[in-house]
Design an enzyme around this catalytic site. Structure first.
Site, PDB file in Angstrom:
ATOM      1  N   GLY A  15       9.235  -8.216 -12.915  1.00  0.00           N
ATOM      2  CA  GLY A  15       8.825  -7.314 -14.000  1.00  0.00           C
ATOM      3  C   GLY A  15       7.501  -6.636 -13.745  1.00  0.00           C
ATOM      4  O   GLY A  15       6.728  -6.399 -14.681  1.00  0.00           O
ATOM      5  N   GLY A  51      -5.966   1.811  -7.748  1.00  0.00           N
ATOM      6  CA  GLY A  51      -5.231   2.760  -8.584  1.00  0.00           C
ATOM      7  C   GLY A  51      -4.102   3.337  -7.770  1.00  0.00           C
ATOM      8  O   GLY A  51      -3.463   2.617  -7.014  1.00  0.00           O
ATOM      9  N   GLU A 116     -11.879   4.613  -1.610  1.00  0.00           N
ATOM     10  CA  GLU A 116     -11.633   3.278  -1.058  1.00  0.00           C
ATOM     11  C   GLU A 116     -11.555   3.375   0.455  1.00  0.00           C
ATOM     12  O   GLU A 116     -11.454   4.469   1.017  1.00  0.00           O
ATOM     13  CB  GLU A 116     -10.346   2.681  -1.657  1.00  0.00           C
ATOM     14  CG  GLU A 116     -10.505   2.380  -3.151  1.00  0.00           C
ATOM     15  CD  GLU A 116      -9.373   1.559  -3.730  1.00  0.00           C
ATOM     16  OE1 GLU A 116      -9.288   0.372  -3.450  1.00  0.00           O
ATOM     17  OE2 GLU A 116      -8.568   2.116  -4.476  1.00  0.00           O
ATOM     18  N   HIS A 236      -8.039  -9.328   1.888  1.00  0.00           N
ATOM     19  CA  HIS A 236      -9.029  -8.466   1.239  1.00  0.00           C
ATOM     20  C   HIS A 236     -10.399  -9.101   1.448  1.00  0.00           C
ATOM     21  O   HIS A 236     -10.555 -10.304   1.245  1.00  0.00           O
ATOM     22  CB  HIS A 236      -8.712  -8.356  -0.253  1.00  0.00           C
ATOM     23  CG  HIS A 236      -9.382  -7.198  -0.925  1.00  0.00           C
ATOM     24  ND1 HIS A 236     -10.756  -7.108  -1.036  1.00  0.00           N
ATOM     25  CD2 HIS A 236      -8.896  -6.076  -1.515  1.00  0.00           C
ATOM     26  CE1 HIS A 236     -11.062  -5.978  -1.675  1.00  0.00           C
ATOM     27  NE2 HIS A 236      -9.946  -5.330  -1.964  1.00  0.00           N
ATOM     28  N   ARG A 282      -9.628  -2.016   6.061  1.00  0.00           N
ATOM     29  CA  ARG A 282      -9.741  -3.348   5.454  1.00  0.00           C
ATOM     30  C   ARG A 282      -9.601  -4.487   6.458  1.00  0.00           C
ATOM     31  O   ARG A 282     -10.262  -5.511   6.346  1.00  0.00           O
ATOM     32  CB  ARG A 282      -8.664  -3.466   4.368  1.00  0.00           C
ATOM     33  CG  ARG A 282      -8.899  -4.589   3.422  1.00  0.00           C
ATOM     34  CD  ARG A 282      -7.885  -4.563   2.314  1.00  0.00           C
ATOM     35  NE  ARG A 282      -8.204  -3.580   1.309  1.00  0.00           N
ATOM     36  CZ  ARG A 282      -7.435  -3.323   0.262  1.00  0.00           C
ATOM     37  NH1 ARG A 282      -6.313  -3.982   0.098  1.00  0.00           N
ATOM     38  NH2 ARG A 282      -7.786  -2.411  -0.615  1.00  0.00           N
ATOM     39  N   HIS A 340      -4.135 -10.943   0.250  1.00  0.00           N
ATOM     40  CA  HIS A 340      -4.063  -9.973  -0.848  1.00  0.00           C
ATOM     41  C   HIS A 340      -2.721  -9.249  -0.909  1.00  0.00           C
ATOM     42  O   HIS A 340      -2.194  -9.000  -1.979  1.00  0.00           O
ATOM     43  CB  HIS A 340      -5.198  -8.962  -0.653  1.00  0.00           C
ATOM     44  CG  HIS A 340      -5.296  -7.921  -1.720  1.00  0.00           C
ATOM     45  ND1 HIS A 340      -5.542  -8.233  -3.040  1.00  0.00           N
ATOM     46  CD2 HIS A 340      -5.191  -6.561  -1.670  1.00  0.00           C
ATOM     47  CE1 HIS A 340      -5.588  -7.107  -3.754  1.00  0.00           C
ATOM     48  NE2 HIS A 340      -5.359  -6.091  -2.948  1.00  0.00           N
ATOM     49  N   ARG A 375      -2.373  -1.823   5.645  1.00  0.00           N
ATOM     50  CA  ARG A 375      -2.078  -0.952   4.505  1.00  0.00           C
ATOM     51  C   ARG A 375      -3.317  -0.191   4.056  1.00  0.00           C
ATOM     52  O   ARG A 375      -4.400  -0.760   3.941  1.00  0.00           O
ATOM     53  CB  ARG A 375      -1.573  -1.809   3.339  1.00  0.00           C
ATOM     54  CG  ARG A 375      -1.212  -1.044   2.095  1.00  0.00           C
ATOM     55  CD  ARG A 375      -0.776  -2.015   1.020  1.00  0.00           C
ATOM     56  NE  ARG A 375      -1.883  -2.855   0.615  1.00  0.00           N
ATOM     57  CZ  ARG A 375      -2.590  -2.679  -0.505  1.00  0.00           C
ATOM     58  NH1 ARG A 375      -2.282  -1.706  -1.330  1.00  0.00           N
ATOM     59  NH2 ARG A 375      -3.567  -3.500  -0.804  1.00  0.00           N
TER      60      ARG A 375
HETATM   61  C1  SIN Z   1      -8.860  -2.867  -4.396  1.00  0.00           C
HETATM   62  O1  SIN Z   1      -9.031  -2.383  -5.495  1.00  0.00           O
HETATM   63  O2  SIN Z   1      -9.769  -3.147  -3.630  1.00  0.00           O
HETATM   64  C2  SIN Z   1      -7.478  -3.182  -3.978  1.00  0.00           C
HETATM   65  C3  SIN Z   1      -6.667  -1.971  -3.945  1.00  0.00           C
HETATM   66  C4  SIN Z   1      -5.468  -2.228  -3.117  1.00  0.00           C
HETATM   67  O3  SIN Z   1      -5.307  -3.333  -2.603  1.00  0.00           O
HETATM   68  O4  SIN Z   1      -4.696  -1.299  -2.922  1.00  0.00           O
END
Ligand code: SIN
Length: 537
Positions: A15, A51, A116, A236, A282, A340, A375
């Site tokens: 969900g 987002g 980001e 992460h 990342r 993550h 990613r």
């Molecule tokens: C973050 O807000 O650092 C994570 C965003 C994501 O993993 O896409």
């Protein structure tokens, strides 16, 4: 209690954003969404602080978004999938606005876009700062509750997909709150959509909800589906090290807003590692942070120079800090790298189809090929919604098959399962610790083999104590096999014994349930040979 039997046209397991998007696009088909808790609760979607990456800013373009995604993916992404997803971003944002999701805007009405890591420009469309997940889910859940064709079964966990001869008949689950053997739910349907999220819960440190332990992968594998890229787990860098499990996240957007990464000597250890410093891809940031920890350093997020009003832009992170007695404007925030996002998963094609007729996947559980070996931040809510729409469209365009009578053996088999959740906890913790230590951010031959021995021991000693533990064991084996055979470093798969990227590995490791024993024997025989050789030498 007697078994309950439902017969929808389509059953959706999960969900979160992906599952709800499929459901909302299937009208007027009769849909049943199955969720392990109250709808929306304990989903990664709800917890998403980033987002939706979308090329909606001035001077931005779909081409640039595609390019950033490809560069970050380190040679393993499928450009067709990237194009398909990225091109739809603006229309996804429009759809969400139409159902009442309010995104953050500037005074002139343009989106207040966040930055980001590894995005070449500000591109993240957000809602209430770091609360995008909550706001998007609020909009989708409201719409679901207004839809007559959708039934939601809450507090139900799925134990098995019923499939025979590569064809789907439905799923069998049980009410998780009343965990007694007879309390089964049978849902007959020729179309099953898995949207169960990720598997961070396999690792000791994770941002994922407890329910994300790879259940969808285990279900699909047992139904005969092909998995791929299982070794690619994205860590992460900025989990908040406040002693909580799961670990609360400090969104990358804070670094896009001027926060630094420092060690206890106030050294910015990312300076010079990559031209973008703290906003490097990342994988690099997490790996360098881990290196600091291995060297005995403590690592922190320094938010003191963040340009925005912290508690307004980052209300979730601000509340975690407040609960921990820290003030981000004054204090350094202790951090640690955490599992993550799972890049690999159930292999799907451009239509969201798996290798099993009638089994579809979307969201984190699916491996569509968009992320490659690493990613790009905030591409995944987008991917979930685009593929959610694609899956629904493809189901809508094919006739619903009638189910033959279900083989009663399926049901009887599951009634025999007795669970012992309390005793399973010990083994779950052993498994999570071992996977983090041995198959985490940095892996090598010895650590992977050690991890495999641990999992085999846990399997032997726990003797099927709980469905969750069984799934975790199975999924760990797939990750271990992928990590073992990828003898190179690429993106978020870092091997200390093969530190270079090797062009021979521009390929995907596809795995099936039926491959496991052979692969494990191969690893153990090879490991045994290597160990003996080391002793002789
Ligand atoms: C973050 O807000 O650092 C994570 C965003 C994501 O993993 O896409």
């Amino acid at each position: 209690m007697a078994d309950s039997i439902y017969r929808p046209d389509v059953v959706i397991v999960g969900g979160g954003v992906a599952g709800l998007t499929v459901a909302l696009n299937l009208s007027p088909r009769k849909v049943c969404i199955i969720t392990k808790s109250t709808l929306g609760m304990n989903t990664s979607s709800m917890w998403a602080q980033g987002g939706i990456a979308a090329a909606v800013g001035i001077n931005d373009s779909v081409e640039s978004h595609v390019e950033d995604t490809l560069t970050t993916a380190k040679g393993l992404a499928d450009k067709n999938v990237i194009l398909k997803v990225v091109t739809e971003a603006e229309s996804i944002i429009n759809d969400l606005e139409n159902i009442g999701v309010n995104f953050d805007k500037n005074n002139d009405g343009s989106f207040d876009l966040g930055l980001e890591a590894a995005h070449s420009r500000n591109r993240i469309v957000r809602s209430k700062g770091d609360s995008s997940g909550i706001e998007i889910m609020r909009g989708l859940i409201k719409k679901v509750s207004e839809s007559d064709n959708i039934t939601v079964l809450e507090n139900v966990s799925i134990d098995r997909i019923m499939s025979e001869n590569n064809t789907i008949h439905g799923v069998i689950g049980r009410l998780v709150q009343e965990n007694v053997p007879d309390n089964h739910v049978v849902i007959e349907s020729s179309n099953v959509v898995l949207a169960t999220g990720g598997l961070g819960g396999i690792f000791a440190n994770t941002t994922n909800p407890r329910s994300s332990y790879g259940e969808g992968i285990a279900l699909a594998a047992q139904a005969g589906a092909v998995l791929t890229d299982m070794e690619f787990i994205q860590f992460h860098p900025t989990g908040l090290d406040f002693g909580l499990d799961p670990t609360p996240l400090a969104t990358e957007a804070i670094r896009g807003d001027g926060a630094y990464l420092v060690n206890q000597n106030k050294e910015r250890f990312m300076l010079g590692v990559h031209p973008e410093n703290e906003l490097a891809p990342r994988d690099l940031v997490a790996q360098n942070l881990f290196k600091q920890i291995e060297q005995g350093n403590s690592v922190f997020l320094d938010c003191r120079k963040v340009s925005s009003k912290f508690e307004i832009k980052y209300p979730q992170v601000a509340s975690y800090c407040q609960a921990a007695g820290l003030n981000p404007k004054i204090d350094l925030l202790p951090i640690l790298p955490v599992a993550h996002y799972h890049i690999g998963g159930v292999k799907t094609d451009l239509d969201g189809k798996t290798s099993v007729e009638g089994l579809w996947c979307c969201g984190e559980v699916a491996a569509t090929g968009i992320h490659g070996a690493n990613r790009l931040a905030s591409n995944s809510l987008l991917e979930s919604m685009v593929f959610g729409r694609i899956v629904a469209k493809n189901i809508n365009s094919s006739p619903i098959k009638k189910i033959n009578k279900i083989n009663p053996d399926f049901i009887v088999m599951y009634k025999e399962k007795t669970k012992n959740k309390i005793r399973a906890k010990k083994y779950i913790w052993q498994l999570r610790s071992s996977m983090m230590r041995n198959v985490g951010i940095v892996r090598n031959h010895n650590s992977i083999v050690r991890g495999l021995h641990d999992i085999i021991k846990i399997e032997r000693e726990s003797k099927g104590l709980s469905a969750k533990l069984n799934d975790m064991i199975l999924v760990s084996k797939f990750i271990i096999i992928g990590a073992y055979f990828r003898k190179e470093s690429r993106g978020c798969h870092l091997r200390s014994d093969y530190q270079n990227t090797d062009d021979n590995y521009i390929l995907h490791f596809d795995l099936k349930f039926s491959d496991i024993d052979n692969k494990i024997n191969e690893i153990l025989n090879l490991a045994d040979y290597k160990n003996r050789k080391q002793i002789v030498n």
